[in-house]
Design a protein around this motif. Structure first.
Motif, short mmCIF file in Angstrom:
data_model
loop_
_atom_site.label_atom_id
_atom_site.label_comp_id
_atom_site.label_asym_id
_atom_site.label_seq_id
_atom_site.Cartn_x
_atom_site.Cartn_y
_atom_site.Cartn_z
N ARG A 1 0.24 -24.79 -24.06
CA ARG A 1 -1.08 -25.47 -24.70
C ARG A 1 -2.31 -25.03 -23.78
O ARG A 1 -3.18 -24.67 -24.52
N PHE A 2 -2.24 -25.68 -22.64
CA PHE A 2 -3.46 -25.58 -21.66
C PHE A 2 -3.93 -24.11 -21.47
O PHE A 2 -4.94 -23.87 -21.84
N TYR A 3 -2.89 -23.34 -21.50
CA TYR A 3 -3.14 -21.82 -21.31
C TYR A 3 -3.89 -21.23 -22.37
O TYR A 3 -5.06 -20.61 -22.59
N LEU A 4 -3.31 -21.52 -23.59
CA LEU A 4 -3.83 -20.74 -24.88
C LEU A 4 -5.23 -21.49 -25.32
O LEU A 4 -5.98 -20.90 -25.93
N GLU A 5 -5.36 -22.67 -24.98
CA GLU A 5 -6.74 -23.67 -25.40
C GLU A 5 -7.75 -23.19 -24.36
O GLU A 5 -9.09 -23.03 -24.88
N ASN A 6 -7.37 -22.76 -23.16
CA ASN A 6 -8.50 -22.45 -22.18
C ASN A 6 -8.76 -20.88 -22.19
O ASN A 6 -9.66 -20.28 -21.42
N ALA A 7 -7.73 -20.10 -22.55
CA ALA A 7 -7.64 -18.63 -22.17
C ALA A 7 -9.01 -17.93 -22.77
O ALA A 7 -9.54 -16.98 -21.86
N PRO A 8 -9.47 -18.29 -24.00
CA PRO A 8 -10.69 -17.73 -24.57
C PRO A 8 -11.98 -17.74 -23.49
O PRO A 8 -12.63 -17.14 -23.33
N THR A 9 -11.91 -19.00 -22.89
CA THR A 9 -13.09 -19.30 -21.80
C THR A 9 -12.66 -18.56 -20.49
O THR A 9 -13.66 -18.01 -19.64
N LEU A 10 -11.76 -18.96 -19.88
CA LEU A 10 -11.10 -18.59 -18.52
C LEU A 10 -11.05 -16.88 -18.36
O LEU A 10 -11.33 -16.72 -17.45
N ALA A 11 -10.66 -16.32 -19.54
CA ALA A 11 -10.48 -14.72 -19.39
C ALA A 11 -11.81 -14.26 -19.03
O ALA A 11 -11.95 -13.29 -18.36
N GLY A 12 -13.05 -14.63 -19.49
CA GLY A 12 -14.07 -14.17 -19.68
C GLY A 12 -14.66 -14.28 -17.91
O GLY A 12 -15.42 -13.27 -17.40
N GLU A 13 -14.31 -15.46 -17.54
CA GLU A 13 -14.63 -15.82 -16.10
C GLU A 13 -14.09 -15.06 -15.16
O GLU A 13 -14.45 -14.62 -13.98
N VAL A 14 -12.99 -14.38 -15.44
CA VAL A 14 -12.15 -13.63 -14.52
C VAL A 14 -12.32 -12.14 -14.76
O VAL A 14 -11.88 -11.41 -14.27
N GLY A 15 -13.21 -11.55 -15.71
CA GLY A 15 -13.45 -10.18 -16.06
C GLY A 15 -12.73 -9.87 -16.95
O GLY A 15 -12.64 -8.63 -17.33
N TYR A 16 -11.79 -10.54 -17.87
CA TYR A 16 -10.92 -10.24 -18.74
C TYR A 16 -11.70 -10.20 -20.26
O TYR A 16 -12.73 -11.06 -20.28
N VAL A 17 -11.20 -9.86 -21.39
CA VAL A 17 -11.95 -9.81 -22.43
C VAL A 17 -10.97 -10.74 -23.39
O VAL A 17 -9.87 -10.46 -23.52
N PRO A 18 -11.57 -11.89 -24.10
CA PRO A 18 -10.62 -12.64 -24.70
C PRO A 18 -10.27 -11.96 -25.98
O PRO A 18 -11.07 -11.02 -26.67
N PHE A 19 -9.20 -12.28 -26.51
CA PHE A 19 -9.08 -12.13 -27.91
C PHE A 19 -9.69 -12.81 -28.85
O PHE A 19 -10.34 -14.00 -28.50
N PRO A 20 -9.71 -12.41 -30.05
CA PRO A 20 -10.47 -13.34 -31.09
C PRO A 20 -9.71 -14.54 -31.41
O PRO A 20 -8.42 -14.76 -31.03
N GLN A 21 -10.48 -15.69 -31.55
CA GLN A 21 -9.86 -16.87 -31.57
C GLN A 21 -8.59 -17.08 -32.35
O GLN A 21 -7.70 -17.88 -32.24
N LYS A 22 -8.59 -16.46 -33.46
CA LYS A 22 -7.45 -16.77 -34.35
C LYS A 22 -6.31 -16.13 -33.87
O LYS A 22 -5.10 -16.68 -34.40
N ILE A 23 -6.25 -15.05 -32.94
CA ILE A 23 -5.00 -14.75 -32.11
C ILE A 23 -4.35 -15.89 -31.50
O ILE A 23 -3.36 -16.01 -31.58
N TYR A 24 -5.32 -16.79 -30.88
CA TYR A 24 -4.79 -17.83 -30.09
C TYR A 24 -4.12 -18.71 -30.79
O TYR A 24 -3.08 -19.50 -30.65
N GLU A 25 -4.76 -19.08 -32.02
CA GLU A 25 -4.47 -20.23 -32.80
C GLU A 25 -2.94 -19.62 -33.56
O GLU A 25 -2.20 -20.62 -33.64
#
Length: 198
Positions: free
Chosen positions: A174-198
């Motif tokens: 849950r922590f991973y998926l809730e924070n992936a959209p923000t943290l992905a960009g910080e390390v140079g990855y591109v986040p999925f659209p939010q609906k994918i994580y949901e």
């Protein structure tokens, strides 16, 4: 092994092919040209072996370590088989070594994660990749919208179904998926659209 698992989306990653910042000829390459340069059975040594009109100088290859996922993905996508790479490249697990190698070598060329190019774009030139629909420069936007192909890929984590019943594993996912959209960009990855994580 008969293990049931769940595939969980993390982010998109793009691989950048980079050259020396003063390289003004290798501004775009096709997958076939990359293969002619990087495949294990390649006899190419000079830029002019790759494309007519390019300089009659030897290129120098820099690549991630052979145990890295980046190396596996690039060699499979470009050369048709994971690990298929000529042995005379300079390999390093440290992407900073690759950046320094290309930045200091007018005939250097390397590949690594897009994030390392973005961090070092003042020192490097980036190559637009023609996957069949014309050259596309790697960027957060072209990776996310799918036009930078085939050198972009989705990244996942995997959890055993049985393990997800444990509270600490459930909390971690849950922590991973809730924070992936923000943290992905910080390390140079591109986040999925939010609906994918949901």
């Amino acid at each position: 092994a008969g293990i049931e698992f769940i595939e969980l989306p993390v982010a998109y990653d793009g691989l950048a092919v980079v050259v020396h910042k003063d390289n003004d000829f290798a501004t775009s390459m096709t997958i076939a040209e990359l293969r002619a340069m990087w495949a294990a059975d390649s006899a190419s040594k000079k830029w002019s072996d790759i494309r007519a009109g390019w300089p009659d100088r030897e290129f120098k290859l820099y690549a991630p370590g052979q145990d890295s996922g980046t190396f596996d993905y690039f060699t499979e996508t470009v050369n048709g088989k994971s690990g298929n790479c000529r042995p005379d490249a300079t390999f390093s697990e440290d992407d900073n070594v690759l950046v320094r190698g290309v930045a200091g070598d007018p005939d250097g060329i390397a590949f690594f994660g897009l994030a390392y190019y973005v961090e070092n774009k003042d020192q490097l030139g980036v190559v637009a990749i023609d996957g069949g629909d014309g050259p596309v420069v790697p960027s957060m936007q072209t990776v996310e919208n799918g036009t930078y192909s085939p050198l972009s890929r989705p990244l996942f984590i995997y959890a055993r179904v049985e393990a997800t019943k444990r509270p600490e594993v459930d909390a971690f996912i849950r922590f991973y998926l809730e924070n992936a959209p923000t943290l992905a960009g910080e390390v140079g990855y591109v986040p999925f659209p939010q609906k994918i994580y949901e």
